[in-house]
Write an enzyme that holds these catalytic residues in place. Structure first.
Site, short mmCIF file in Angstrom:
data_model
loop_
_atom_site.label_atom_id
_atom_site.label_comp_id
_atom_site.label_asym_id
_atom_site.label_seq_id
_atom_site.Cartn_x
_atom_site.Cartn_y
_atom_site.Cartn_z
N SER A 1 5.99 4.84 -8.01
CA SER A 1 7.39 4.40 -8.42
C SER A 1 8.36 3.73 -7.48
CB SER A 1 7.95 6.10 -8.68
OG SER A 1 7.91 6.57 -7.37
N LYS B 1 14.91 3.45 -0.94
CA LYS B 1 14.39 3.93 -2.43
C LYS B 1 15.64 4.66 -2.59
CE LYS B 1 10.87 6.06 -5.01
NZ LYS B 1 9.60 6.90 -4.94
N SER C 1 2.84 6.44 -4.73
CA SER C 1 4.20 5.75 -5.04
C SER C 1 4.39 4.84 -3.67
CB SER C 1 5.47 6.51 -5.29
OG SER C 1 5.27 6.80 -6.67
N1 GLN Z 1 2.28 7.59 -10.39
C1 GLN Z 1 2.38 9.03 -10.03
C2 GLN Z 1 3.28 9.90 -10.92
O1 GLN Z 1 3.77 9.19 -12.07
C3 GLN Z 1 2.81 9.01 -8.77
C4 GLN Z 1 4.38 8.86 -8.57
C5 GLN Z 1 4.84 9.14 -7.13
O2 GLN Z 1 4.36 8.99 -6.30
N2 GLN Z 1 5.98 9.49 -6.95
O3 GLN Z 1 3.62 10.91 -10.87
#
Ligand code: GLN
Length: 488
Positions: free
Chosen positions: A151, A76, A175
């Site tokens: 994400s 990532k 995410s």
């Molecule tokens: N979807 C959640 C957010 O927007 C979690 C994102 C994540 O785990 N990085 O914060």
């Protein structure tokens, strides 16, 4: 090689039936041919990848190979990677070449793994669809009109489309697990503190945790064995005896108590997701597991609590991006303050700005007690619910996400709808527990469904055992998206 697990690739590499150069070239070819279709990668650097493959081949020849030696992995683009562009999906870091490696990258490097590329992601990991990236949305290999989740959507799509055999991601509120579910692969978020956050660009430091994506639970264990470990440079890294996360894989799950929280099976879950999850639980009963009902009464507060705490931490963490030290700087400005304002106004996208504003608001004098402190108290209650639940069961199960993959653009204009995609995953981060998602069937439109497993603190090996036993009895995890090109 297309659908090989890490285990199979490692066996072929150590027996020298194939070289790391060949494996790396094979996956780079797929990335070059298909990476754009899914927009899964932000950067690829063949020269660096092949140099690492050559070094890995030497290690193998010298009999010094470990389980990941010579295997190309995608990371990532949140992990600082020396000599590689590291953008975090943001314009503000679009020219940032990391001067050092994150701990996770260092560990993978020491294990002899090859970097196949850096994957696309929601800007600063804020999102559930991989649409907020400065580099454009990622597409789901099962249906290119749909999102892969987020994400860490680039990593999930890369594994789902068989562009790499495994990848890394990070999970602040879901995410890793949610994109694993929506993309039909496996993903694991470890107990908070197991994987070092050093060099992992911070979003919400008390929640962020790195973890692996792969096709099987067994491969997740191999990845975690490399990624986990104490690191003095992260003050929340836990100093524990190293463990072999694969040690329990073969254990029988007869008599295992599966906790089913009634809150996970209430109205919010789509019928096609509920059906696949119910099917998985029935399979576990066949394997000799028992089910017990557990309650997580404060779980319904997890999304509002998270959207106070995560933005609060983000607003503080993101203050470092000011155009002075690194990254993008606005080309024209009148004075220092104007440079800060223009750099941040131009460098950050809308979702990141929204989080900075919310976070600054809840931390401001006069609102701090009402929002931030209150949310911290509720966070504790949410964690205590899990402590009580784990007195009655060994592992908790439920859906990973309330729906399967939705269409690109479908929720992009409605932040609250987007935030609700993580309704089943966020509480796990607030409590610091380990969780994972494994494929358990298909819903409407033939989109994959993920089963979420939640373990007690340091219960990774147990969760992996439970998932592995399921994968011995079923083959959902080896299914490939029909549309992906497989001629090479
Ligand atoms: N979807 C959640 C957010 O927007 C979690 C994102 C994540 O785990 N990085 O914060």
């Amino acid at each position: 090689m297309l659908n090989f697990t890490l285990k199979q690739l490692a066996a072929d590499l150590t027996a020298r039936r194939v070289s790391s150069i060949e494996v790396t070239q094979y996956f780079l070819k797929r990335i070059n041919a298909l990476g754009k279709t899914y927009n899964a990668f932000i950067s690829v650097d063949e020269g660096q990848s092949l140099a690492a493959a050559r070094a890995a081949d030497q290690l193998i020849a010298a009999g010094k190979a470990g389980p990941l030696t010579g295997i190309p992995l995608a990371h990532k683009d949140i992990f600082c990677t020396k000599g590689w562009l590291t953008t975090c999906g943001s314009k503000i870091l679009s020219n940032f070449v990391a001067p050092y490696d994150a701990h996770v990258i260092e560990r993978c490097h020491q294990a002899g793994a090859v970097i196949a590329g850096k994957t696309n992601m929601d800007e600063f990991a804020m999102g559930s669809s991989s649409e907020t990236s400065f580099y454009g949305p990622v597409r789901n290999p099962w249906d290119t009109a749909a999102v892969p989740g987020g994400s860490s959507g680039g990593s999930a799509a890369a594994v789902a489309a068989r562009l790499v055999p495994a990848a890394t991601g990070t999970d602040t509120g879901g995410s890793i697990r949610q994109p694993a579910a929506l993309s039909g692969i496996c993903g694991l978020k470890p107990t908070y503190g197991v994987v070092s956050r050093y060099g992992m660009i911070a979003f919400a430091s008390s929640l962020d945790q790195g973890g692996p994506f792969a096709k099987t639970a067994e491969d997740l264990a191999l990845m975690l064995n490399v990624m986990a470990g104490f690191d003095a440079r992260d003050s929340t890294s836990l100093e524990r005896e190293p463990e072999d996360y694969a040690r329990n894989l073969a254990k029988s799950v007869t008599g295992l108590r599966i906790g089913l929280p009634s809150e996970f099976f209430a109205d919010g879950v789509a019928p096609d997701v509920a059906k696949a999850v119910d099917g998985a639980i029935a399979e576990f009963k066949q394997l000799g597991c028992e089910t017990v009902e557990v309650r997580l009464p404060n779980m319904r507060l997890s999304v509002p609590v998270y959207y106070v705490l995560a933005p609060a931490e983000a607003s503080s963490n993101l203050s470092r991006f000011d155009g002075v030290r690194y990254g993008y700087r606005a080309p024209q400005y009148s004075d220092l303050l104007d440079m800060y304002c223009k750099t941040r106004a131009q460098g950050f996208g809308a979702e990141v700005k929204r989080r900075i504003l919310i976070g600054t608001y809840v931390l401001s004098h006069g609102y701090y007690d009402a929002y931030y402190i209150k949310a911290q108290k509720l966070r504790r209650l949410i964690a205590q619910d899990f402590v009580a639940a784990f007195r009655k069961c060994d592992v908790i199960m439920g859906p990973t996400s309330p729906t399967t993959a939705f269409n690109i653009g479908e929720k992009a204009g409605d932040p609250v709808q987007m935030y609700l995609s993580d309704i089943y995953t966020i509480a796990v981060n607030l409590a610091g527990l380990p969780g994972m998602s494994i494929p358990c069937g298909f819903g409407n439109k033939n989109h994959p469904v993920g089963l979420q497993l939640i373990g007690n603190y340091f219960g990774e090996a147990k969760m992996l055992n439970v998932a592995h036993q399921y994968q011995q009895a079923t083959d959902w995890h080896m299914r490939m998206p029909e549309g992906i090109r497989t001629e090479w």
